[in-house]
Design a protein around this motif. Structure first.
Motif, PDB file in Angstrom:
ATOM      1  N   MET A  80      22.362 -29.481  25.539  1.00 24.48           N
ATOM      2  CA  MET A  80      23.073 -29.915  24.430  1.00 24.48           C
ATOM      3  C   MET A  80      23.075 -31.586  23.930  1.00 24.48           C
ATOM      4  SD  MET A  80      26.353 -27.171  23.881  1.00 24.48           S
ATOM      5  CE  MET A  80      26.558 -27.435  22.172  1.00 24.48           C
ATOM      6  N   PRO A  81      22.430 -32.355  23.506  1.00 23.87           N
ATOM      7  CA  PRO A  81      22.309 -33.376  23.459  1.00 23.87           C
ATOM      8  C   PRO A  81      23.529 -34.401  22.796  1.00 23.87           C
ATOM      9  CG  PRO A  81      20.200 -32.646  22.245  1.00 23.87           C
ATOM     10  CD  PRO A  81      21.012 -31.505  22.749  1.00 23.87           C
ATOM     11  N   ILE A  82      24.246 -33.573  22.209  1.00 30.87           N
ATOM     12  CA  ILE A  82      25.273 -34.209  21.494  1.00 30.87           C
ATOM     13  C   ILE A  82      26.604 -34.642  22.871  1.00 30.87           C
ATOM     14  CG2 ILE A  82      26.787 -31.861  21.652  1.00 30.87           C
ATOM     15  CD1 ILE A  82      27.378 -34.895  19.154  1.00 30.87           C
ATOM     16  N   SER A  83      25.950 -33.897  24.081  1.00 29.69           N
ATOM     17  CA  SER A  83      27.213 -34.063  25.161  1.00 29.69           C
ATOM     18  C   SER A  83      26.698 -35.580  25.882  1.00 29.69           C
ATOM     19  CB  SER A  83      27.110 -32.991  26.274  1.00 29.69           C
ATOM     20  OG  SER A  83      25.862 -32.912  26.450  1.00 29.69           O
ATOM     21  N   LYS A  84      25.559 -35.962  25.248  1.00 30.21           N
ATOM     22  CA  LYS A  84      25.513 -37.488  25.972  1.00 30.21           C
ATOM     23  C   LYS A  84      26.216 -38.451  25.265  1.00 30.21           C
ATOM     24  CE  LYS A  84      20.521 -36.255  27.032  1.00 30.21           C
ATOM     25  NZ  LYS A  84      19.482 -35.994  26.444  1.00 30.21           N
ATOM     26  N   ALA A  85      26.671 -38.050  23.971  1.00 25.58           N
ATOM     27  CA  ALA A  85      27.590 -38.902  23.363  1.00 25.58           C
ATOM     28  C   ALA A  85      28.931 -38.705  23.691  1.00 25.58           C
ATOM     29  CB  ALA A  85      27.467 -38.794  21.742  1.00 25.58           C
ATOM     30  N   ASN A 112      29.595 -28.337  33.086  1.00 24.80           N
ATOM     31  CA  ASN A 112      29.829 -29.706  33.493  1.00 24.80           C
ATOM     32  C   ASN A 112      28.825 -30.734  32.897  1.00 24.80           C
ATOM     33  OD1 ASN A 112      26.902 -29.754  35.016  1.00 24.80           O
ATOM     34  ND2 ASN A 112      28.048 -27.960  36.088  1.00 24.80           N
ATOM     35  N   ASP A 113      28.887 -31.906  32.841  1.00 27.35           N
ATOM     36  CA  ASP A 113      28.286 -32.579  31.923  1.00 27.35           C
ATOM     37  C   ASP A 113      26.785 -32.625  32.367  1.00 27.35           C
ATOM     38  OD1 ASP A 113      30.066 -34.051  30.318  1.00 27.35           O
ATOM     39  OD2 ASP A 113      30.826 -34.845  31.961  1.00 27.35           O
ATOM     40  N   ASP A 114      26.330 -32.526  33.483  1.00 29.91           N
ATOM     41  CA  ASP A 114      24.638 -32.755  33.736  1.00 29.91           C
ATOM     42  C   ASP A 114      24.085 -31.376  33.218  1.00 29.91           C
ATOM     43  OD1 ASP A 114      24.971 -34.852  35.404  1.00 29.91           O
ATOM     44  OD2 ASP A 114      24.966 -33.780  37.306  1.00 29.91           O
ATOM     45  N   GLY A 156      18.976 -26.859   7.821  1.00 30.29           N
ATOM     46  CA  GLY A 156      18.500 -27.561   9.167  1.00 30.29           C
ATOM     47  C   GLY A 156      19.694 -27.997  10.216  1.00 30.29           C
ATOM     48  N   CYS A 157      19.502 -28.631  11.286  1.00 30.89           N
ATOM     49  CA  CYS A 157      20.553 -29.070  11.911  1.00 30.89           C
ATOM     50  C   CYS A 157      19.792 -30.145  12.957  1.00 30.89           C
ATOM     51  CB  CYS A 157      21.193 -27.894  12.825  1.00 30.89           C
ATOM     52  SG  CYS A 157      22.546 -28.584  13.867  1.00 30.89           S
ATOM     53  N   ASN A 158      20.635 -31.422  12.978  1.00 25.92           N
ATOM     54  CA  ASN A 158      20.181 -32.394  13.728  1.00 25.92           C
ATOM     55  C   ASN A 158      20.503 -32.275  15.433  1.00 25.92           C
ATOM     56  OD1 ASN A 158      18.261 -33.539  12.039  1.00 25.92           O
ATOM     57  ND2 ASN A 158      19.744 -35.059  11.255  1.00 25.92           N
ATOM     58  N   MET A 159      21.526 -31.397  15.600  1.00 23.22           N
ATOM     59  CA  MET A 159      22.009 -31.483  17.033  1.00 23.22           C
ATOM     60  C   MET A 159      21.052 -31.125  18.065  1.00 23.22           C
ATOM     61  SD  MET A 159      25.011 -32.757  16.234  1.00 23.22           S
ATOM     62  CE  MET A 159      24.839 -33.288  14.563  1.00 23.22           C
ATOM     63  N   GLY A 160      20.065 -30.495  17.717  1.00 24.72           N
ATOM     64  CA  GLY A 160      19.001 -30.067  18.704  1.00 24.72           C
ATOM     65  C   GLY A 160      19.429 -29.198  20.064  1.00 24.72           C
ATOM     66  N   CYS A 161      20.453 -28.375  19.872  1.00 24.83           N
ATOM     67  CA  CYS A 161      20.986 -27.611  21.074  1.00 24.83           C
ATOM     68  C   CYS A 161      19.561 -26.817  21.472  1.00 24.83           C
ATOM     69  CB  CYS A 161      21.763 -26.830  20.772  1.00 24.83           C
ATOM     70  SG  CYS A 161      23.336 -27.628  20.136  1.00 24.83           S
ATOM     71  N   GLY A 221      30.867 -30.006  19.384  1.00 28.08           N
ATOM     72  CA  GLY A 221      31.834 -30.916  20.074  1.00 28.08           C
ATOM     73  C   GLY A 221      31.649 -32.336  19.562  1.00 28.08           C
ATOM     74  N   ILE A 222      31.988 -32.726  18.318  1.00 22.60           N
ATOM     75  CA  ILE A 222      31.880 -34.211  17.825  1.00 22.60           C
ATOM     76  C   ILE A 222      33.527 -34.433  17.835  1.00 22.60           C
ATOM     77  CG2 ILE A 222      31.332 -35.798  15.744  1.00 22.60           C
ATOM     78  CD1 ILE A 222      29.330 -33.552  15.018  1.00 22.60           C
ATOM     79  N   VAL A 223      33.684 -35.108  18.950  1.00 16.51           N
ATOM     80  CA  VAL A 223      34.959 -35.405  19.382  1.00 16.51           C
ATOM     81  C   VAL A 223      35.964 -36.062  18.155  1.00 16.51           C
ATOM     82  CG1 VAL A 223      36.368 -36.781  21.029  1.00 16.51           C
ATOM     83  CG2 VAL A 223      34.420 -35.427  21.790  1.00 16.51           C
TER      84      VAL A 223
END
Ligand code: SF4
Length: 342
Positions: free
Chosen positions: A224-229, A216-218, A108-113, A191-193
């Protein structure tokens, strides 16, 4: 339950040998026996002592993964494998340069794309280094082939399982073992920086791919929820760091979703993100599923998008589609299997 011998890197096995009264070089003999001679049991390693065989038999096992299901098409095979009560999937692709395999790093995966079937299957646990490596070994053994390239882009976010990923890479590239060239392996992250920087600091030759999918961010935050972080500018800064440390090219994966991220505007934004950098863009036609909220971008629109990138001097390809008709999208086989057994 015994431990899997496949979970150990060579330095780890060397330390175990020394701590148990054996010699450091015994680890090399065991590695060569398992990975080069592909023995099925420790007793078949001819150049080690009876005592060492007993120690290994008492504490470890040589066990491959069970194949639950295999779907085959002309150029692509998709496998559902069982790992201690759960299932994972991997995909074998035939190219003119050899066989490549796409493997998973988590159950499974928690990143939720939003566009990803795997993202709908919540993470149950991380795979161990051995379970990551065994996907390659199990399929090589099943199909009697040698895999030339490994893509770590299946179910799971590899950098969310960083320590096990790093050990799996060490096992895959160990010269006394599988001995796969680092440049033949690609790790893909959403993209986990901070982990991109950690990965750069490993100084390996392993390739890095970024699942970008938005210019772009929007837009990225919607997909991709990760991009909120981590915002795109932070992501780009970590990629600049990676390139400066490794001098290796980074691949941007970009799934083309109809009327979402496939406009001319998006193409121009993407071009300006990549301009002057060691970045290669992979445009991926979307594999729609019956219950998906997304639709596939037409060939003409993809070509138009591609042409804008080319005109701006960006290295870009449109990914060749493989595995059509065999639940080609990542996570689809596992998702449909779980629907059937539930
Ligand atoms: S695209 Fe990758 S990171 Fe995103 S949900 Fe799917 S498996 Fe996880």
């Amino acid at each position: 339950m015994k431990n899997s011998i496949f979970d150990l890197t060579k330095p780890e096995l060397e330390a175990i040998m020394l701590n148990n009264g054996f010699k450091k070089f015994n680890a090399t003999q065991v590695f060569e026996g398992i990975y080069k001679k592909k023995v099925e049991c420790f007793d078949d390693i001819v150049n080690i002592s009876k005592d060492l065989k007993k120690f290994l038999n008492d504490n470890y096992e040589i066990r491959y993964l069970d194949v639950i299901e295999a779907l085959k098409s002309e150029d692509t095979n998709k496998y559902l494998l069982s790992v201690r009560g759960s299932t994972i999937e991997c995909v074998l692709m035939s190219h003119d340069y050899g066989k490549s395999i796409c493997i998973s790093t988590q159950i499974g995966c928690n990143m939720g794309c939003k566009f990803c079937e795997s993202g709908k299957l919540k993470k149950i646990r991380d795979l161990t280094p051995g379970e990551i490596v065994l996907q390659v070994l199990t399929i090589e053994r099943l199909e009697n082939i040698r895999v030339s390239n490994v893509v770590i882009m299946g179910i799971g976010e590899p950098f969310d399982n960083f320590a096990n990923l790093v050990n799996a890479l060490a096992i895959l590239t160990e010269p006394k073992g599988i001995d796969l060239g680092s440049r033949k392996i690609t790790v893909s992250t959403c993209g986990i920086v901070p982990k991109i920087k950690d990965f750069a600091n490993l100084h390996t030759q392993v390739n890095l791919a970024i699942s970008l999918h938005a210019s772009n961010d929007d837009l990225r935050q919607k997909l991709m929820p990760i991009s909120k972080a981590y915002k795109i500018n932070e992501l780009m800064e970590s990629i600049d760091y990676y390139i400066s440390v490794t001098n290796r090219r980074v691949t941007f994966e970009y799934i083309m979703l109809l009327d979402i991220n496939d406009s001319e505007e998006c193409a121009k934004e993407l071009a300006s993100l990549c301009k002057g950098k060691l970045i290669y863009v992979n445009l991926i036609p979307y594999n729609s599923t019956s219950d998906s909220q997304f639709k596939r971008t037409s060939k003409e629109r993809i070509t138009n998008f591609y042409n804008i990138l080319v005109k701006n001097g960006i290295n870009v390809v449109i990914r060749k589609e493989m595995g059509k008709g065999i639940k080609g999208a990542c996570g689809q086989l596992k998702a449909s299997y779980e629907r059937e057994v539930k």
